[in-house]
Design a protein around this motif. Structure first.
Motif, mmCIF file in Angstrom:
data_model
loop_
_atom_site.group_PDB
_atom_site.id
_atom_site.type_symbol
_atom_site.label_atom_id
_atom_site.label_comp_id
_atom_site.label_asym_id
_atom_site.label_seq_id
_atom_site.Cartn_x
_atom_site.Cartn_y
_atom_site.Cartn_z
ATOM 1 N N PHE A 1 53.189 32.111 51.195
ATOM 2 C CA PHE A 1 52.590 33.408 50.907
ATOM 3 C C PHE A 1 51.348 33.759 51.707
ATOM 4 C CE2 PHE A 1 49.889 30.950 48.177
ATOM 5 C CZ PHE A 1 48.718 31.684 48.051
ATOM 6 N N PHE B 1 51.690 37.258 53.271
ATOM 7 C CA PHE B 1 50.929 38.358 52.682
ATOM 8 C C PHE B 1 49.932 38.925 53.688
ATOM 9 C CE2 PHE B 1 51.269 37.301 47.837
ATOM 10 C CZ PHE B 1 52.644 37.425 47.898
ATOM 11 N N THR B 2 49.328 38.068 54.498
ATOM 12 C CA THR B 2 48.398 38.542 55.527
ATOM 13 C C THR B 2 49.126 39.474 56.498
ATOM 14 O OG1 THR B 2 47.053 36.544 55.320
ATOM 15 C CG2 THR B 2 46.816 37.806 57.365
ATOM 16 N N LEU C 1 50.022 42.778 54.615
ATOM 17 C CA LEU C 1 48.833 43.608 54.411
ATOM 18 C C LEU C 1 48.402 44.270 55.723
ATOM 19 C CD1 LEU C 1 46.973 41.230 51.980
ATOM 20 C CD2 LEU C 1 47.632 43.586 51.444
ATOM 21 N N THR D 1 46.963 44.278 46.314
ATOM 22 C CA THR D 1 45.879 43.435 46.819
ATOM 23 C C THR D 1 45.382 42.489 45.731
ATOM 24 O OG1 THR D 1 44.284 45.222 46.412
ATOM 25 C CG2 THR D 1 45.169 45.038 48.656
ATOM 26 N N GLN E 1 47.299 41.145 43.499
ATOM 27 C CA GLN E 1 48.298 40.068 43.478
ATOM 28 C C GLN E 1 47.990 39.039 44.560
ATOM 29 O OE1 GLN E 1 50.892 39.475 41.312
ATOM 30 N NE2 GLN E 1 50.077 41.155 40.126
ATOM 31 N N ALA E 2 47.686 39.501 45.767
ATOM 32 C CA ALA E 2 47.433 38.594 46.882
ATOM 33 C C ALA E 2 46.178 37.749 46.657
ATOM 34 C CB ALA E 2 47.311 39.390 48.185
ATOM 35 N N LYS E 3 45.069 38.384 46.310
ATOM 36 C CA LYS E 3 43.826 37.627 46.134
ATOM 37 C C LYS E 3 43.889 36.724 44.910
ATOM 38 C CE LYS E 3 41.095 41.184 43.703
ATOM 39 N NZ LYS E 3 40.792 40.606 42.404
ATOM 40 N N CYS F 1 46.607 35.383 43.545
ATOM 41 C CA CYS F 1 47.526 34.281 43.810
ATOM 42 C C CYS F 1 46.833 33.177 44.604
ATOM 43 C CB CYS F 1 48.740 34.799 44.575
ATOM 44 S SG CYS F 1 49.970 33.542 44.947
ATOM 45 N N THR G 1 40.944 41.954 51.387
ATOM 46 C CA THR G 1 41.980 41.053 50.885
ATOM 47 C C THR G 1 42.433 40.096 51.979
ATOM 48 O OG1 THR G 1 42.714 42.797 49.371
ATOM 49 C CG2 THR G 1 44.210 40.935 49.706
ATOM 50 N N LEU H 1 42.148 36.004 51.991
ATOM 51 C CA LEU H 1 43.256 35.087 52.249
ATOM 52 C C LEU H 1 42.919 34.114 53.381
ATOM 53 C CD1 LEU H 1 46.360 37.454 51.973
ATOM 54 C CD2 LEU H 1 45.629 35.707 50.335
ATOM 55 N N PHE I 1 54.082 41.745 44.283
ATOM 56 C CA PHE I 1 53.499 42.123 45.565
ATOM 57 C C PHE I 1 54.443 43.076 46.304
ATOM 58 C CE2 PHE I 1 52.914 41.513 50.120
ATOM 59 C CZ PHE I 1 51.548 41.610 50.278
#
Length: 168
Positions: free
Chosen positions: A9, A13-14, A17, A61, A63-65, A67, A96, A100, A141
């Motif tokens: 992830f 995710f990076t 985003l 965002t 969700q990403a941070k 997680c 965010t 990550l 996400f």
């Protein structure tokens, strides 16, 4: 070799985003020539009972941070959900991504077995790290990313699958 929790992830995710940030830039550029008020996009919805674009991005965002923090055994940072313009949405996405990038793969060793508890006003969910990532975070996400994309596309922004995937 098994794929690590980190690899499942953080880079993904990076990348997504970063793609979202470019999609937002295309929406801004598209609105400039015909002088479309950007609030039309920021507050745009697909249906009256769905959340607007701004909330889709805030939740995505979060969700990403959340997680990354939880799976690394940290408390997620708390950010006010006060975004209401494209510049501050870009800033939230950038913040965010920066969050990550603070994580290293070794911080997620054993994360698949870590106990994760999510408390909401009406429910509490308990997961292993693996289940949290695979059955809660990743679907959420992508749901909110897809919805944000669809809101912009529905409002006429000329974006396509390559934009969604970040291939352009």
């Amino acid at each position: 070799m098994a794929i690590s929790i980190y690899d499942q992830f953080v880079p993904v995710f990076t990348h997504m985003l970063t793609a979202l940030d470019k999609v937002l830039s295309k929406a801004e550029a598209d609105a400039t020539a015909p002088k479309i008020d950007l609030d039309v996009f920021v507050n745009g919805r697909l249906a009256p009972d769905m959340l607007p674009l701004v909330r889709q991005i805030q939740i995505m965002t979060d969700q990403a941070k959340g997680c990354a923090s939880r799976l690394a055994g940290q408390d997620p940072p708390k950010w006010a959900d006060e975004e209401n313009t494209f510049p501050v949405l870009h800033a939230r996405v950038a913040k965010t991504i920066a969050h990550l990038k603070t994580f290293k793969p070794e911080q997620f060793e054993g994360a698949e077995k870590r106990a994760i508890e999510m408390k909401f006003p009406n429910a509490t969910f308990n997961f292993t790290g693996k289940d949290y990532l695979l059955t809660f975070v990743i679907p959420n996400f992508y749901f909110h990313y897809t919805t944000a994309y669809a809101i912009l596309r529905h409002n006429g922004v000329p974006i396509g699958k390559g934009d969604f995937l970040g291939n352009r």
